[in-house]
Scaffold this motif. Structure first.
Motif, short mmCIF file in Angstrom:
data_model
loop_
_atom_site.label_atom_id
_atom_site.label_comp_id
_atom_site.label_asym_id
_atom_site.label_seq_id
_atom_site.Cartn_x
_atom_site.Cartn_y
_atom_site.Cartn_z
N ALA A 159 0.83 -1.21 0.00
CA ALA A 159 0.00 0.00 0.00
C ALA A 159 0.86 1.25 0.00
CB ALA A 159 -0.92 -0.01 1.21
N GLY A 160 1.97 1.21 0.76
CA GLY A 160 2.84 2.37 0.83
C GLY A 160 3.50 2.66 -0.51
N LEU A 161 3.86 1.60 -1.22
CA LEU A 161 4.49 1.79 -2.52
C LEU A 161 3.50 2.42 -3.51
CD1 LEU A 161 7.15 1.38 -3.71
CD2 LEU A 161 6.63 -0.96 -4.20
N ARG A 162 2.25 1.96 -3.42
CA ARG A 162 1.24 2.55 -4.30
C ARG A 162 1.05 4.03 -3.96
NH1 ARG A 162 -3.24 -0.07 -6.61
NH2 ARG A 162 -2.66 -1.88 -5.40
N TYR A 163 1.02 4.32 -2.68
CA TYR A 163 0.88 5.71 -2.23
C TYR A 163 2.06 6.54 -2.74
CZ TYR A 163 0.32 9.50 1.23
OH TYR A 163 0.16 10.70 1.84
N LEU A 164 3.27 5.95 -2.64
CA LEU A 164 4.47 6.67 -3.09
C LEU A 164 4.37 7.00 -4.57
CD1 LEU A 164 7.41 7.56 -2.42
CD2 LEU A 164 8.13 5.35 -3.25
N LEU A 165 3.98 6.01 -5.38
CA LEU A 165 3.91 6.26 -6.82
C LEU A 165 2.87 7.33 -7.12
CD1 LEU A 165 4.17 2.67 -8.28
CD2 LEU A 165 5.89 4.43 -8.26
N PHE A 166 1.71 7.24 -6.47
CA PHE A 166 0.67 8.25 -6.69
C PHE A 166 1.19 9.64 -6.30
CE2 PHE A 166 -2.20 5.05 -7.61
CZ PHE A 166 -3.47 5.54 -7.83
N ALA A 167 1.84 9.72 -5.13
CA ALA A 167 2.28 11.03 -4.65
C ALA A 167 3.33 11.61 -5.59
CB ALA A 167 2.84 10.89 -3.24
N LEU A 168 4.23 10.76 -6.08
CA LEU A 168 5.28 11.26 -6.96
C LEU A 168 4.70 11.79 -8.26
CD1 LEU A 168 8.06 8.59 -6.44
CD2 LEU A 168 8.03 10.92 -5.61
N VAL A 169 3.76 11.04 -8.85
CA VAL A 169 3.17 11.52 -10.10
C VAL A 169 2.35 12.79 -9.84
CG1 VAL A 169 1.50 10.96 -11.87
CG2 VAL A 169 3.20 9.31 -11.21
N ALA B 146 4.78 4.58 -20.22
CA ALA B 146 5.40 3.44 -19.55
C ALA B 146 4.87 3.31 -18.13
CB ALA B 146 6.91 3.62 -19.53
N PHE B 147 4.65 4.43 -17.48
CA PHE B 147 4.17 4.38 -16.10
C PHE B 147 2.81 3.71 -16.03
CE2 PHE B 147 2.42 5.95 -12.16
CZ PHE B 147 3.52 5.85 -11.33
N ALA B 148 1.97 3.99 -17.05
CA ALA B 148 0.63 3.42 -17.02
C ALA B 148 0.61 1.98 -17.51
CB ALA B 148 -0.30 4.26 -17.87
N ALA B 149 1.48 1.66 -18.48
CA ALA B 149 1.35 0.36 -19.12
C ALA B 149 2.17 -0.72 -18.44
CB ALA B 149 1.76 0.47 -20.59
N GLN B 150 3.26 -0.35 -17.78
CA GLN B 150 4.13 -1.38 -17.21
C GLN B 150 3.64 -1.82 -15.86
OE1 GLN B 150 6.53 -2.48 -18.99
NE2 GLN B 150 7.40 -0.86 -20.26
N ARG B 151 3.99 -3.06 -15.51
CA ARG B 151 3.64 -3.54 -14.18
C ARG B 151 4.85 -3.63 -13.27
NH1 ARG B 151 -0.22 -7.03 -16.43
NH2 ARG B 151 -2.31 -6.55 -15.68
N HIS B 152 5.99 -3.93 -13.87
CA HIS B 152 7.19 -4.11 -13.06
C HIS B 152 7.52 -2.80 -12.34
CE1 HIS B 152 11.20 -5.21 -11.90
NE2 HIS B 152 11.02 -6.43 -12.37
N LEU B 153 7.73 -2.89 -11.03
CA LEU B 153 7.88 -1.66 -10.25
C LEU B 153 9.17 -0.92 -10.57
CD1 LEU B 153 6.35 -2.85 -6.94
CD2 LEU B 153 5.62 -0.91 -8.28
N LEU B 154 10.22 -1.64 -10.89
CA LEU B 154 11.46 -0.96 -11.25
C LEU B 154 11.25 -0.14 -12.52
CD1 LEU B 154 14.37 -0.66 -10.40
CD2 LEU B 154 14.96 -2.45 -12.00
N ARG B 155 10.50 -0.72 -13.45
CA ARG B 155 10.20 0.01 -14.69
C ARG B 155 9.35 1.23 -14.41
NH1 ARG B 155 11.31 -1.62 -19.46
NH2 ARG B 155 12.42 -3.57 -19.56
N ARG B 156 8.46 1.10 -13.45
CA ARG B 156 7.61 2.25 -13.17
C ARG B 156 8.43 3.34 -12.50
NH1 ARG B 156 1.83 0.46 -11.05
NH2 ARG B 156 1.20 2.32 -12.13
N LEU B 157 9.42 2.95 -11.70
CA LEU B 157 10.31 3.96 -11.12
C LEU B 157 11.12 4.64 -12.23
CD1 LEU B 157 11.64 2.31 -7.87
CD2 LEU B 157 10.08 4.23 -8.09
N LEU B 158 11.60 3.86 -13.17
CA LEU B 158 12.33 4.45 -14.30
C LEU B 158 11.42 5.42 -15.05
CD1 LEU B 158 14.28 1.53 -15.97
CD2 LEU B 158 15.23 3.64 -15.10
N ALA B 159 10.18 4.96 -15.29
CA ALA B 159 9.25 5.80 -16.04
C ALA B 159 8.97 7.09 -15.28
CB ALA B 159 7.95 5.04 -16.27
#
Lengths: 550, 245
Positions: A159-169, B146-159
């Motif tokens: 959940a925290g990782l999802r929150y992090l990604l949302f917050a960053l975007v 890439a952020f929307a389409a990828q699932r791998h978290l490392l790729r999403r961080l790259l994106a």
């Protein structure tokens, strides 16, 4: 322009300094925390009283950088609220750490993050340019993510990782909006931006991007999906401060920006109001369906945040009296809900701690053993539902009046439906507490049948989670133990579902300190409704320009 | 001369952005990101901001890129991630809302740029700053996709990092003519770089924890990684392809 007030700077920096200190040597007793932390709200009160001479504003030069700040009644009140809730959360956390035997490192990590969160919030309340707002928002966001991650369980990490990604975007959308504003006007201070009117389409687009970033961070309706999972696994004191303040800070910035940049954009304001209305309904429905107590409280945050969004249509292009009522209602709701939601999270945490399970079914019949926790829950719920003496009631009353005066009847319907939904989910929980014969024999599914029907069937169905032959009318619904009415006190083990990992025991009472902190917050939310005149008098007038010096 | 260099730089930036998003080998993708960050530093030099170039090299290339690479070669208690990304992409039209958001983001930005620059926006840009700002838009598009389409978290961080770089380019390029707020713009970008660094480090550390505890490299627990250590994936190889959102 005023000289830099050093007591303000001190108040901003002190929580972080204390947090770093507590990181090295985590406090074991709440008495120590109270002693060290009490000066902070007192200084905030002193600052508030020092504002009699009028709002302060100024610039702070850091090399070539120019930072704009302002300090008016609103900022002072919010700063006071922040310090109070922070202190309450810190007091709660020390007892919580002992009661739940938190890991040593994780517990130590709580303190600097709380301090950073306080600094970020403080920066947001006083900022008068987009740079300072950005810094505060990001500091707050990262600290909030860190706090949510502290439990370290799989669910918390995910959940925290999802929150992090949302917050960053969200923060990138915000930065892009700033880039466009800079391209249009070449400056960042709110006063300068308020004077900017050309080219209007670019300002609109920039504001749309800024808004979408902030809506993500404030968990407003279509962008709320991160909120409930994150609260499901977080520590109780963290949930309390997050639900009370962090999401509200994003709303605060949103309102500040709309009033500075496009105060007359009626279509946009109605769109935001519509999003808020959907949030009220959707959050209420989800809360009424939630199977876990913390989930229910988290979903109710989504719904209650929706009310705040009603400020936009009622402030944009309406008459002075309507705008004043909506303005006062907004801040009253924000303050009342912050106190009540923190109290509700803490009461829910106490109940979960006492029964050892998060499911509503596990709470069956605990009202006699945990009267204090249930009283807190009920008192906080009074504010959420908007029953008379509370701040929630006053706020809703003002909104209703404003909506009727302005002829904007859709919001009246939303307010009524929202109140109904919140009453449904609150009484659903209270029922679980007072029904004595719970899910005997069939552990889990006492509530499941009610959850099965499609969500579209409306709230009416959800009022009847199960047949209630044993529910005695009248006296039992009042909080407080009434053993003489019962046929005979049944021991808890038979009432609780057998599926829990721990052997079923008498619910153990949470530490008194935790219960008292929660109760104090719930009472404060009620008191805010009774004494609403004082903070409202300190609010800046709605027509005053939003920013400080040019 | 400077403009020719800027054209070359813009082309290389786009190439490396594409490489770091489309490369299936994660190690090479991260390397491409490091190279991309170094080129970003060059772009800041071209825009006359040497301090920002230094910060980009240090924060972007060295620390952010390094932390992403570290997830693939981490030593100690944490098992490293599988070097090849084998998670399925999300179904292309599974979420219309997501696509609406992406197109809205790009469309709004493009519209605002056209409005800000006037008719000049539709012709090949003539100044370095405009060119770099315009390069930011396709980079943002790549990152968003890439952020929307990828699932791998490392790729999403790259994106996310690429999306951020696109925004920074746009910010730096758009604000360059308005000399009044130069210090503020640089401060904004500097804060943005630090946030990106902190977010990436935190995300990478979380990803490793999640991988160690649950064998997950995506947010959805159904998509377990098939790491070379064979840590905990009891699923059939093909089951990752079933779209369960």
């Amino acid at each position: 322009m005023s000289a830099t007030p050093f007591h303000l700077l001190w108040l901003l920096g002190a929580p972080l300094a204390l947090g770093l200190l507590a990181w090295v040597r985590p406090p074991r007793h709440s008495g120590l925390v109270l002693l060290v932390g009490l000066p902070l709200p007192l200084v905030a009160v002193w600052l508030l009283l020092g504002l009699e001479k009028g709002p302060m504003a100024g610039r702070l030069a850091l090399g070539p950088l120019m930072l704009h700040w302002r300090f008016d009644g609103l900022a002072a009140l919010l700063l006071l609220l922040t310090q109070l809730l922070l202190l309450a959360s810190a007091l709660y956390a020390t007892d919580y750490a002992r009661a739940t035997r938190l890991g040593r490192h994780a517990y130590a990590g709580l303190w600097p993050l709380l301090g950073g969160l306080a600094l970020g919030l403080g920066l947001i309340w006083i900022a008068a340019d987009l740079l300072l707002l950005y810094a505060g928002l990001e500091l707050m966001g990262l600290c909030a993510v860190g706090l949510m991650l502290l439990p370290g369980s799989n669910a918390a990490l995910s959940a925290g990782l999802r929150y992090l990604l949302f917050a960053l975007v969200g923060s990138l959308a915000w930065l892009l909006g700033i880039a466009l504003l800079l391209g249009a006007g070449g400056r960042l201070d709110l006063a300068g931006l308020a004077a900017l009117t050309e080219p209007e389409p670019v300002i609109r687009i920039a504001l749309a991007l800024l808004t979408s970033g902030l809506l993500l961070k404030a968990a407003i309706f279509p962008l709320h999906s991160w909120l409930a999972p994150v609260h499901g696994s977080a520590w109780t004191p963290v949930s309390a401060i997050h639900g009370a303040l962090v999401v509200k800070a994003a709303f605060f910035i949103l309102l500040l920006l709309w009033r500075a940049l496009l105060p007359k954009a009626i279509a946009g304001a109605w769109a935001l109001g519509a999003l808020g209305s959907l949030a009220v309904l959707w959050g209420g429905l989800q809360a009424a369906r939630a199977a876990g107590l913390k989930q229910l409280v988290a979903w109710s945050t989504v719904g209650q945040l929706g009310y705040l969004m009603l400020a936009f249509p009622l402030l944009a292009g309406t008459g002075a009296d309507v705008a004043t009522m909506a303005w006062q209602a907004t801040w009253l709701q924000l303050g009342g809900h912050a106190l009540a939601k923190a109290a509700l999270f803490m009461a829910a945490g106490n109940l979960v701690l006492a029964t050892g399970a998060d499911r509503l079914t596990a709470l069956t019949g605990t009202s006699r053993r945990l009267p204090l926790a249930w009283m807190t829950f009920g008192l906080a719920a009074v504010t959420l539902m908007g029953l008379p003496p509370s701040a929630g009631f006053t706020a809703k009353w003002l909104w209703l009046q404003a909506a009727l005066t302005a002829g904007q009847w859709p919001w009246v319907v939303v307010l009524a439906l929202g109140t109904l939904l919140s009453a449904i989910y609150v009484f659903r929980v209270l029922r679980c507490a007072f029904v004595e014969t719970g899910p005997e024999g069939d552990p889990e599914p006492a509530l499941k049948p009610a959850l099965k029907p499609e969500p579209g069937l409306g709230p009416a169905l959800k009022q009847e989670p199960r047949p209630k032959p044993e529910l005695k009318p009248g006296p039992e619904l009042k909080p407080g133990p009434k053993p003489e009415l019962k046929p005979g006190p049944k021991p808890a083990p038979e009432l609780r579902p057998a599926s829990g990992q721990k052997p079923a025991l008498e619910p153990r009472r949470p530490p008194l300190g935790m219960e008292l902190v929660a109760l104090a917050l719930a009472l404060a939310a009620l008191a805010l409704g009774l004494a609403a005149a004082w903070p409202l008098a300190l609010l800046p007038a709605v027509a005053s320009p939003p920013a400080g010096v040019r | 001369m400077a403009l020719a260099a800027a054209w070359g730089l813009a082309g290389l930036l786009l190439l490396l952005a594409g490489l770091s998003l489309f490369q299936r080998d994660l190690w090479r993708a991260c390397e491409a990101f490091v190279a991309f960050a170094l080129l970003m530093a060059l772009a800041w030099l071209l825009l006359g901001a040497p301090w920002l170039a230094l910060a980009e090299t240090l924060l972007g290339a060295l620390l952010t890129g390094g932390s992403l690479l570290w997830t693939l070669r981490g030593r100690g208690a944490l098992p490293r991630l599988a070097p090849v990304d084998e998670t399925a992409r999300r179904a292309r039209f599974s979420a219309p809302l997501r696509w609406l958001l992406i197109l809205g983001w790009l469309g709004l930005t493009g519209l605002a740029l056209v409005w800000l620059l006037g008719p000049e926006a539709l012709t090949p840009p003539r100044s370095t700053s405009t060119l770099l700002a315009a390069t930011g838009v396709p980079i943002m598009g790549l990152g968003l996709w890439a952020f929307a389409a990828q699932r791998h978290l490392l790729r999403r961080l790259l994106a996310f990092n690429l999306l951020g770089s696109g925004v920074f380019l746009l910010l730096g390029g758009l604000a360059a003519p308005a000399a009044a707020a130069t210090a503020e713009v640089r401060a904004l970008i500097l804060i943005g770089l630090m946030i990106a660094l902190l977010g990436s480090v935190l995300g990478a550390a979380l990803l490793l924890r999640l991988h160690a505890q649950a064998g997950q490299v995506t947010l959805n627990p159904l998509f377990k990684a098939r790491s070379n250590a064979g840590s905990g994936s009891g699923m059939a190889p093909g089951s990752g392809m079933i779209s369960t959102r």
